[in-house]
Every structure is written in C-alpha cells, then in structure tokens.
Design an enzyme around this catalytic site. Structure first.
Site, PDB file in Angstrom:
ATOM      1  N   ARG A   1     -29.814 -50.739 -30.989  1.00 29.71           N
ATOM      2  CA  ARG A   1     -29.606 -50.605 -29.548  1.00 29.71           C
ATOM      3  C   ARG A   1     -30.352 -49.364 -29.083  1.00 29.71           C
ATOM      4  O   ARG A   1     -29.932 -48.240 -29.326  1.00 29.71           O
ATOM      5  CB  ARG A   1     -28.106 -50.509 -29.247  1.00 29.71           C
ATOM      6  CG  ARG A   1     -27.813 -50.069 -27.821  1.00 29.71           C
ATOM      7  CD  ARG A   1     -26.345 -50.199 -27.451  1.00 29.71           C
ATOM      8  NE  ARG A   1     -25.410 -49.578 -28.347  1.00 29.71           N
ATOM      9  CZ  ARG A   1     -25.117 -48.268 -28.378  1.00 29.71           C
ATOM     10  NH1 ARG A   1     -25.758 -47.419 -27.595  1.00 29.71           N
ATOM     11  NH2 ARG A   1     -24.215 -47.796 -29.218  1.00 29.71           N
TER      12      ARG A   1
ATOM     13  N   TYR B   1     -23.838 -38.882 -30.169  1.00 26.57           N
ATOM     14  CA  TYR B   1     -23.514 -39.370 -31.511  1.00 26.57           C
ATOM     15  C   TYR B   1     -24.725 -39.816 -32.336  1.00 26.57           C
ATOM     16  O   TYR B   1     -24.564 -40.253 -33.465  1.00 26.57           O
ATOM     17  CB  TYR B   1     -22.485 -40.510 -31.444  1.00 26.57           C
ATOM     18  CG  TYR B   1     -22.871 -41.673 -30.547  1.00 26.57           C
ATOM     19  CD1 TYR B   1     -23.690 -42.703 -31.012  1.00 26.57           C
ATOM     20  CD2 TYR B   1     -22.404 -41.764 -29.242  1.00 26.57           C
ATOM     21  CE1 TYR B   1     -24.034 -43.760 -30.210  1.00 26.57           C
ATOM     22  CE2 TYR B   1     -22.744 -42.830 -28.416  1.00 26.57           C
ATOM     23  CZ  TYR B   1     -23.561 -43.821 -28.899  1.00 26.57           C
ATOM     24  OH  TYR B   1     -23.902 -44.880 -28.085  1.00 26.57           O
TER      25      TYR B   1
ATOM     26  N   HIS C   1     -24.613 -47.829 -24.998  1.00 27.01           N
ATOM     27  CA  HIS C   1     -23.721 -48.980 -25.169  1.00 27.01           C
ATOM     28  C   HIS C   1     -23.513 -49.664 -23.823  1.00 27.01           C
ATOM     29  O   HIS C   1     -23.639 -50.881 -23.700  1.00 27.01           O
ATOM     30  CB  HIS C   1     -22.379 -48.499 -25.729  1.00 27.01           C
ATOM     31  CG  HIS C   1     -21.337 -49.563 -25.796  1.00 27.01           C
ATOM     32  ND1 HIS C   1     -21.369 -50.582 -26.721  1.00 27.01           N
ATOM     33  CD2 HIS C   1     -20.226 -49.766 -25.048  1.00 27.01           C
ATOM     34  CE1 HIS C   1     -20.324 -51.377 -26.533  1.00 27.01           C
ATOM     35  NE2 HIS C   1     -19.620 -50.901 -25.529  1.00 27.01           N
TER      36      HIS C   1
END
Length: 362
Positions: free
Chosen positions: A258, A271, A262
């Site tokens: 990705r 992260y 998100h």
C-alpha cells in the site's frame, strides 16, 4: 498446476515479470490480446490517478474518508481480467481496480465515498456486492453466493478479496472452511499490502506465508508477486478454472504494498520508514507493466503522456458531476436496499429518523 496443496511456503513467489518489466518466466506468459493488455493498463492508470485526485479532494474538504489502492493496481486488475462476466466479487473496501475493470463507473465509486447512497448501485449485469467495511465477512458472503451458484448450476465463480489483517478474523476461516468442505466455486484472494492500518503483517500472523493457511482447508494455495499483473492474471485464471470445474476453492496470497495511507484518516509516516517506501516504489506495478508493453511494441512514452492527460480530464469532469449531485438522496433510499422487503425494525428506524429530521428542521 501453479497452486499447490503442500509446502508452498518453501517456494518463491510466482512471478512472470521482474520489477523492471522483463519476462522471467516465459513458460507462463499468457497469450492475451493487445486490446486486453491495453485495457488492463489503462484501468490501472485511471485507478492510480483517481486515487491521487480523491486524496486531494478529501484534503480540500470535498470528499469524505477515502481508502486508496495505490500500489495494489496489478493485484486487482490482473484478478479482474481473469474473471468472466457472470462471476461475482465479494469485496472489501479497497477495490478500485476491480470495480473499474468490471464496469463500475468512476462516478459511482466517487459518489459512494462522497456520501451519496446511490454510489452503491451497480450497473446492470455487474456482479459486485456493495463495498463491505465489515472485515472478514466477505468470506462468508462469498461462500453463500458460491453455494447458491453451485445449486443453481449457473457456472459462476465467486471471488472474495481480503487484506492481510482480515485473515486474523474468524469469519475468514469460517467462510473458507465451509466453501472447502462443500467444494463451492470460490477463489479467495489475500491482498497482502503488509499493513493492517499500522500493524505489520509480521505482528498479525506467525505463518511464514499467508498462502499456507490454505493447508488447513485442504485446498490449493499459492503466493504470487502481487505487483506483477501477468502473474496475478495467470494464478487467478487457473483458480477460477478449477472452481468452475467443480474442484473447489483456491487461496491466493498476492504480495503487494500500500503506497498511500490506509485511509485519509491515517498517517503512515508514524509506523513505516521512507527507506521502506522507496524500496517498494522501485517495484511500482504500473511502471513495470508499462515497460512490458513498450518492450512488446504495444505502447510508447508519448502515448503514455497522452493517456495521463486524458484520465486526469476524465477524473476532473467526473468529480464535477458528483459534486453537482451532492450527498442528498431521498430518506427511503438509505433504508430500502437492506432487505428485499422492509422488516418491522427497519420501518421503525425509518420513522424515528424521519421524525428526527422533521423536528430538527424546525
């Protein structure tokens, strides 16, 4: 057979194109027409720029929360190209490429994320269930659809798509176990983009691969390079042929990435590192497929620049139409698509909300 029942964890990811777009597994290169290959590429490019624009619209306050598919175009378009018109898709919420390739207009997709209920209406004959945000439940829905198709002998296959995090939910196992026991015509595709929101796949599963979870169901499984559109097409086609022949489900793990957040509510810099993102940029599925098409003499950089210009104009025109509609729909439309006939509880909720809106307008 590419998919295997045992020890797939010890095999490398199935691949036809390397990250530069060179054919490294000519034995499996599919004999697709130029027209089909260009449709696959155009869909991927449209999806990429539609994602970029949607992120901009949301940041401008012109669209609600949006879940981009950037980086996962090859997984989705390769899968969709292998499906036949009568086949079903039980989706999650990150399926832009599948929807576009299968005939859902970008206008409808944008309407959904804009907050207009009419965005869930599919064109006649397009067998894609509404966007599903209940993680894992697409597995059960797929098993049910496939069992109905088997009983009715309709020659339909149901494909369900799920993220790597979704494989930690019980419904993933329940639906796939049911489909395996009854040899329902199901193809399960895990879009392993490495992160369930901010949780890395290594923290969500102790399995060496997610594909090998198929061993528990006694079904074939395969791990594929999800950024390789041709490899994704080939493994999906094989799985669908098996399902259509009455041989039951196959589990496919498409290893992809990705590239964006998100959703628009997420900040991936919290992260993951820039170094990790840069490594995956070098594996960009769209650049890989473009290089393949150019090598075959089917495409050029000049045609590519023109295509980018065309799809951006198409996207801008589409969103202007969406904004002109607004989010306003008749109240009944929000309730009428839940069941074939309204239940007493649904009628009660409708009347309560109707009263609430009326009183709030005073």
């Amino acid at each position: 057979m590419i998919a295997k029942k045992y020890d797939a964890s010890k095999d490398k990811q199935f691949q036809i194109l390397d990250q530069s777009g060179k054919v490294v597994n000519a034995k499996y290169e599919p004999k697709l027409t130029k027209e089909t290959l260009l449709k696959m590429y155009r869909t991927a490019v449209l999806g990429r720029y539609a994602d970029i624009k949607a992120l901009q619209y949301q940041r401008q306050g012109r669209m609600l929360t949006y879940a981009p598919s950037m980086g996962q175009e090859a997984t989705q378009v390769g899968l969709a190209a292998a499906m036949e018109p009568q086949d079903w898709n039980s989706p999650m919420y990150r399926e832009l490429g599948i929807q576009l390739y299968r005939g859902v207009p970008l206008e409808s997709i944008y309407l959904y994320w804009y907050g207009n209920e009419r965005g869930s209406i599919r064109p006649e004959g397009v067998k894609i269930l509404p966007t599903n945000i209940i993680i894992g439940s697409q597995s059960n829905l797929a098993a049910g659809l496939a069992m109905a198709s088997k009983i009715r002998k309709t020659n339909e296959v149901t494909v369900f798509t799920i993220g790597d995090g979704g494989t930690s939910h019980g419904e993933f196992y329940e639906g796939l176990n049911f489909a395996a026991v009854f040899k329902a015509p199901v193809v399960a595709v895990i879009q392993n983009n490495h992160y369930a929101i901010s949780t890395h796949v290594s923290k969500a599963s102790n399995s060496e691969t997610l594909a090998q979870k198929g061993a528990a169901f006694g079904i074939p499984f395969v791990q594929v390079d999800g950024n390789d559109m041709l490899a994704m097409y080939v493994v999906s086609k094989e799985a669908m042929d098996r399902a259509r022949n009455g041989e039951g489900p196959t589990l496919i793990e498409a290893v992809t990435y990705r590239m964006g957040p998100h959703t628009t509510s997420d900040d991936p810099t919290l992260y993951r590192t820039k170094e990790e993102e840069d490594t995956w940029k070098e594996k960009d599925p769209i650049i890989r497929f473009k290089n393949y098409l150019i090598d075959k003499g089917y495409w050029s950089e000049e045609e590519d620049a023109k295509l980018v210009e065309e799809v951006n104009a198409e996207i801008n025109d589409t969103f202007k139409k969406v904004e002109s509609y607004g989010a306003n729909v008749e109240l009944e439309e929000i309730f009428e698509h839940t069941f074939a006939e309204w239940t007493p509880q649904l009628k009660e909720q409708y009347e309560e909300h109707k009263k609430f809106l009326k009183e709030g307008a005073k």
